[in-house]
Design a protein around this motif. Structure first.
Motif, PDB file in Angstrom:
ATOM      1  N   THR A  98       0.838  -1.208   0.000  1.00  0.00           N
ATOM      2  CA  THR A  98       0.000   0.000   0.000  1.00  0.00           C
ATOM      3  C   THR A  98       0.867   1.249   0.000  1.00  0.00           C
ATOM      4  OG1 THR A  98      -1.657  -1.211   1.284  1.00  0.00           O
ATOM      5  CG2 THR A  98      -1.884   1.174   1.175  1.00  0.00           C
ATOM      6  N   SER A  99       0.567   2.199  -0.889  1.00  0.00           N
ATOM      7  CA  SER A  99       1.333   3.442  -0.951  1.00  0.00           C
ATOM      8  C   SER A  99       0.939   4.366   0.192  1.00  0.00           C
ATOM      9  CB  SER A  99       1.071   4.142  -2.290  1.00  0.00           C
ATOM     10  OG  SER A  99      -0.255   4.651  -2.330  1.00  0.00           O
ATOM     11  N   GLU A 100       1.762   5.394   0.428  1.00  0.00           N
ATOM     12  CA  GLU A 100       1.464   6.351   1.492  1.00  0.00           C
ATOM     13  C   GLU A 100       0.161   7.098   1.224  1.00  0.00           C
ATOM     14  OE1 GLU A 100       2.823   7.168   4.549  1.00  0.00           O
ATOM     15  OE2 GLU A 100       3.841   5.275   4.231  1.00  0.00           O
ATOM     16  N   ASP A 101      -0.088   7.438  -0.035  1.00  0.00           N
ATOM     17  CA  ASP A 101      -1.342   8.126  -0.368  1.00  0.00           C
ATOM     18  C   ASP A 101      -2.542   7.238  -0.069  1.00  0.00           C
ATOM     19  OD1 ASP A 101      -0.048  10.395  -1.167  1.00  0.00           O
ATOM     20  OD2 ASP A 101      -0.144   9.962  -3.319  1.00  0.00           O
ATOM     21  N   GLU A 102      -2.434   5.957  -0.412  1.00  0.00           N
ATOM     22  CA  GLU A 102      -3.530   5.019  -0.147  1.00  0.00           C
ATOM     23  C   GLU A 102      -3.735   4.838   1.354  1.00  0.00           C
ATOM     24  OE1 GLU A 102      -3.393   2.007  -3.984  1.00  0.00           O
ATOM     25  OE2 GLU A 102      -1.878   1.803  -2.417  1.00  0.00           O
ATOM     26  N   ILE A 103      -2.640   4.814   2.099  1.00  0.00           N
ATOM     27  CA  ILE A 103      -2.729   4.677   3.555  1.00  0.00           C
ATOM     28  C   ILE A 103      -3.475   5.868   4.147  1.00  0.00           C
ATOM     29  CG2 ILE A 103      -1.386   4.765   5.695  1.00  0.00           C
ATOM     30  CD1 ILE A 103       0.745   3.063   4.220  1.00  0.00           C
ATOM     31  N   GLU A 104      -3.115   7.074   3.720  1.00  0.00           N
ATOM     32  CA  GLU A 104      -3.770   8.274   4.253  1.00  0.00           C
ATOM     33  C   GLU A 104      -5.253   8.297   3.888  1.00  0.00           C
ATOM     34  OE1 GLU A 104      -2.517  10.310   6.485  1.00  0.00           O
ATOM     35  OE2 GLU A 104      -0.791   8.970   6.414  1.00  0.00           O
ATOM     36  N   GLU A 105      -5.569   7.807   2.694  1.00  0.00           N
ATOM     37  CA  GLU A 105      -6.965   7.729   2.274  1.00  0.00           C
ATOM     38  C   GLU A 105      -7.736   6.751   3.157  1.00  0.00           C
ATOM     39  OE1 GLU A 105      -8.551   5.945  -1.707  1.00  0.00           O
ATOM     40  OE2 GLU A 105      -7.858   7.975  -2.130  1.00  0.00           O
ATOM     41  N   GLN A 106      -7.124   5.624   3.476  1.00  0.00           N
ATOM     42  CA  GLN A 106      -7.761   4.628   4.329  1.00  0.00           C
ATOM     43  C   GLN A 106      -7.931   5.151   5.754  1.00  0.00           C
ATOM     44  OE1 GLN A 106      -4.867   1.532   3.516  1.00  0.00           O
ATOM     45  NE2 GLN A 106      -6.352   0.363   2.322  1.00  0.00           N
ATOM     46  N   VAL A 107      -6.927   5.861   6.255  1.00  0.00           N
ATOM     47  CA  VAL A 107      -7.019   6.436   7.596  1.00  0.00           C
ATOM     48  C   VAL A 107      -8.155   7.455   7.657  1.00  0.00           C
ATOM     49  CG1 VAL A 107      -5.845   7.915   9.290  1.00  0.00           C
ATOM     50  CG2 VAL A 107      -4.598   6.037   8.188  1.00  0.00           C
ATOM     51  N   ALA A 108      -8.247   8.321   6.644  1.00  0.00           N
ATOM     52  CA  ALA A 108      -9.309   9.332   6.610  1.00  0.00           C
ATOM     53  C   ALA A 108     -10.686   8.677   6.598  1.00  0.00           C
ATOM     54  CB  ALA A 108      -9.138  10.235   5.394  1.00  0.00           C
ATOM     55  N   ALA A 109     -10.815   7.597   5.832  1.00  0.00           N
ATOM     56  CA  ALA A 109     -12.101   6.893   5.775  1.00  0.00           C
ATOM     57  C   ALA A 109     -12.442   6.267   7.118  1.00  0.00           C
ATOM     58  CB  ALA A 109     -12.062   5.816   4.692  1.00  0.00           C
ATOM     59  N   ARG A 110     -11.443   5.715   7.788  1.00  0.00           N
ATOM     60  CA  ARG A 110     -11.685   5.108   9.106  1.00  0.00           C
ATOM     61  C   ARG A 110     -12.105   6.159  10.120  1.00  0.00           C
ATOM     62  NH1 ARG A 110      -8.685  -0.112  10.836  1.00  0.00           N
ATOM     63  NH2 ARG A 110     -10.201  -0.687   9.236  1.00  0.00           N
ATOM     64  N   MET A 111     -11.455   7.315  10.104  1.00  0.00           N
ATOM     65  CA  MET A 111     -11.826   8.384  11.025  1.00  0.00           C
ATOM     66  C   MET A 111     -13.238   8.901  10.729  1.00  0.00           C
ATOM     67  SD  MET A 111      -9.295   8.555  13.117  1.00  0.00           S
ATOM     68  CE  MET A 111      -9.114   6.778  12.850  1.00  0.00           C
ATOM     69  N   ALA A 112     -13.591   8.930   9.434  1.00  0.00           N
ATOM     70  CA  ALA A 112     -14.937   9.386   9.056  1.00  0.00           C
ATOM     71  C   ALA A 112     -16.001   8.442   9.600  1.00  0.00           C
ATOM     72  CB  ALA A 112     -15.041   9.504   7.537  1.00  0.00           C
ATOM     73  N   ARG A 113     -15.704   7.154   9.652  1.00  0.00           N
ATOM     74  CA  ARG A 113     -16.662   6.191  10.212  1.00  0.00           C
ATOM     75  C   ARG A 113     -17.008   6.536  11.652  1.00  0.00           C
ATOM     76  NH1 ARG A 113     -14.247   0.532  10.264  1.00  0.00           N
ATOM     77  NH2 ARG A 113     -16.150   0.081  11.417  1.00  0.00           N
ATOM     78  N   GLN A 114     -16.056   7.099  12.380  1.00  0.00           N
ATOM     79  CA  GLN A 114     -16.243   7.351  13.803  1.00  0.00           C
ATOM     80  C   GLN A 114     -17.186   8.508  14.092  1.00  0.00           C
ATOM     81  OE1 GLN A 114     -12.388   7.662  15.682  1.00  0.00           O
ATOM     82  NE2 GLN A 114     -11.700   5.676  14.909  1.00  0.00           N
ATOM     83  N   ILE A 115     -17.623   9.218  13.061  1.00  0.00           N
ATOM     84  CA  ILE A 115     -18.572  10.322  13.242  1.00  0.00           C
ATOM     85  C   ILE A 115     -19.836   9.835  13.939  1.00  0.00           C
ATOM     86  CG2 ILE A 115     -20.085  11.915  11.995  1.00  0.00           C
ATOM     87  CD1 ILE A 115     -17.854  12.244   9.938  1.00  0.00           C
ATOM     88  N   ILE A 116     -20.216   8.579  13.719  1.00  0.00           N
ATOM     89  CA  ILE A 116     -21.454   8.074  14.321  1.00  0.00           C
ATOM     90  C   ILE A 116     -21.384   8.083  15.845  1.00  0.00           C
ATOM     91  CG2 ILE A 116     -21.931   6.630  12.315  1.00  0.00           C
ATOM     92  CD1 ILE A 116     -21.172   4.191  14.004  1.00  0.00           C
ATOM     93  N   LEU A 117     -20.184   8.092  16.406  1.00  0.00           N
ATOM     94  CA  LEU A 117     -20.043   8.086  17.867  1.00  0.00           C
ATOM     95  C   LEU A 117     -20.381   9.450  18.475  1.00  0.00           C
ATOM     96  CD1 LEU A 117     -16.703   6.082  18.294  1.00  0.00           C
ATOM     97  CD2 LEU A 117     -19.049   5.210  18.224  1.00  0.00           C
ATOM     98  N   ASP A 118     -20.362  10.498  17.657  1.00  0.00           N
ATOM     99  CA  ASP A 118     -20.558  11.857  18.169  1.00  0.00           C
ATOM    100  C   ASP A 118     -21.866  12.493  17.724  1.00  0.00           C
ATOM    101  OD1 ASP A 118     -18.027  11.965  19.511  1.00  0.00           O
ATOM    102  OD2 ASP A 118     -17.075  12.204  17.554  1.00  0.00           O
ATOM    103  N   ARG A 119     -22.736  11.715  17.104  1.00  0.00           N
ATOM    104  CA  ARG A 119     -24.019  12.282  16.700  1.00  0.00           C
ATOM    105  C   ARG A 119     -24.944  12.398  17.918  1.00  0.00           C
ATOM    106  NH1 ARG A 119     -25.615   6.942  13.152  1.00  0.00           N
ATOM    107  NH2 ARG A 119     -26.545   5.711  14.826  1.00  0.00           N
TER     108      ARG A 119
END
Length: 275
Positions: free
Chosen positions: A130-151
């Motif tokens: 996995t490239s660094e760009d792909e890693i950062e994209e995956q991290v951003a997506a994982r953090m976005a999933r966590q939005i449900i915890l703060d609704r």
């Protein structure tokens, strides 16, 4: 949100299914929707059956027409740069955000919904292809999933973790210390219960895979099952029953949440002492 759980759907087909569902719910024909979007009704039809790929600007206009926030923009991003495995997209976009209760089991890692950004990044770096760009994209997506915890009305989380997860070095000692501190902070929330399964437990059913059970308000209970090689999302009764039975057997071996919290704090102190 659509509750089509077929993991064989491509991101293009998933966009089309959702567009057809929302259009019909709004009482619009393909021609009338096409007029409002500035395209032909036949193009709308092709997109709905998955034979044409929607453009990002059309996805944005769909959200504006239907008042769906960034739903179609997000589904479109999954077409051009999917940030999750193909089989998982339906879960992360359509099931998890609507769940009222989530029950999870993880024998190897802190679950994605509870991970810190650095812990998630270290996990994704484990894939050497996995490239660094792909890693950062995956991290951003994982953090976005966590939005449900703060609704306003977050789901109730019942989290089962193998005790060894606390002692498995992911990234660095500093990362582990910060990750366990996050678990302690999340445990203070009324809707999140974390229970550890003792490292010497004799229960082997949990060693087969990690999984999440999602209870939805308007659709059948669904499960996401993940192993090192593949994954599956299903709402089929026999699959859900099998996974739920496995969850009950694992939880029967777990420490109480209060005792689990004490163990997590102690492990955090240990990691901190080694920094």
């Amino acid at each position: 949100m659509a509750n089509d759980l077929d993991p064989r759907l491509t991101p293009v087909q998933r966009f089309g299914r959702e567009l057809a569902r929302v259009r019909k719910q709004a009482g619009l024909s393909q021609e009338r929707l096409g007029t409002r979007l500035g395209v032909s009704g036949s193009l709308v039809g092709h997109i709905e059956v998955g034979s044409r790929t929607p453009k990002p600007d059309l996805a944005v206009r769909c959200d504006e027409v239907f008042g769906t926030g960034d739903l179609f923009a997000r589904l479109c991003r999954n077409i051009t740069s999917p940030s999750a495995p193909h089989w998982f997209l339906g879960w992360s976009d359509e099931i998890e955000p609507r769940a009222q209760v989530l029950r999870s089991w993880d024998p190897l890692l802190i679950p994605g919904l509870l991970q810190t950004e650095d812990y998630a990044r270290a996990v994704f770096r484990g894939d050497l292809a996995t490239s660094e760009d792909e890693i950062e994209e995956q991290v951003a997506a994982r953090m976005a999933r966590q939005i449900i915890l703060d609704r306003d009305r977050p789901p109730t989380l019942w989290v089962l973790l193998d005790e060894m997860v606390l002692h498995r070095l992911i990234g660095s000692r500093q990362i582990m210390y910060e990750q366990l501190n996050r678990l302690v902070a999340l445990s203070a929330r009324q809707n999140i219960k974390i229970q550890l399964v003792p490292r010497d437990t004799s229960c082997t059913s949990g060693l087969l895979s990690s999984f999440i059970i999602a209870e939805l308000p308007d659709a059948p209970t669904s499960v996401s099952i993940e192993s090192s090689a593949t994954g599956e999302v299903s709402a089929e009764h026999h699959v859900v029953s099998l996974v739920w039975g496995r969850y009950d057997r694992i939880r029967a071996e777990a420490y109480r949440p209060s005792h689990s919290l004490d163990i997590i704090k102690e492990a955090g102190i240990r990691w901190n002492s080694m920094i």
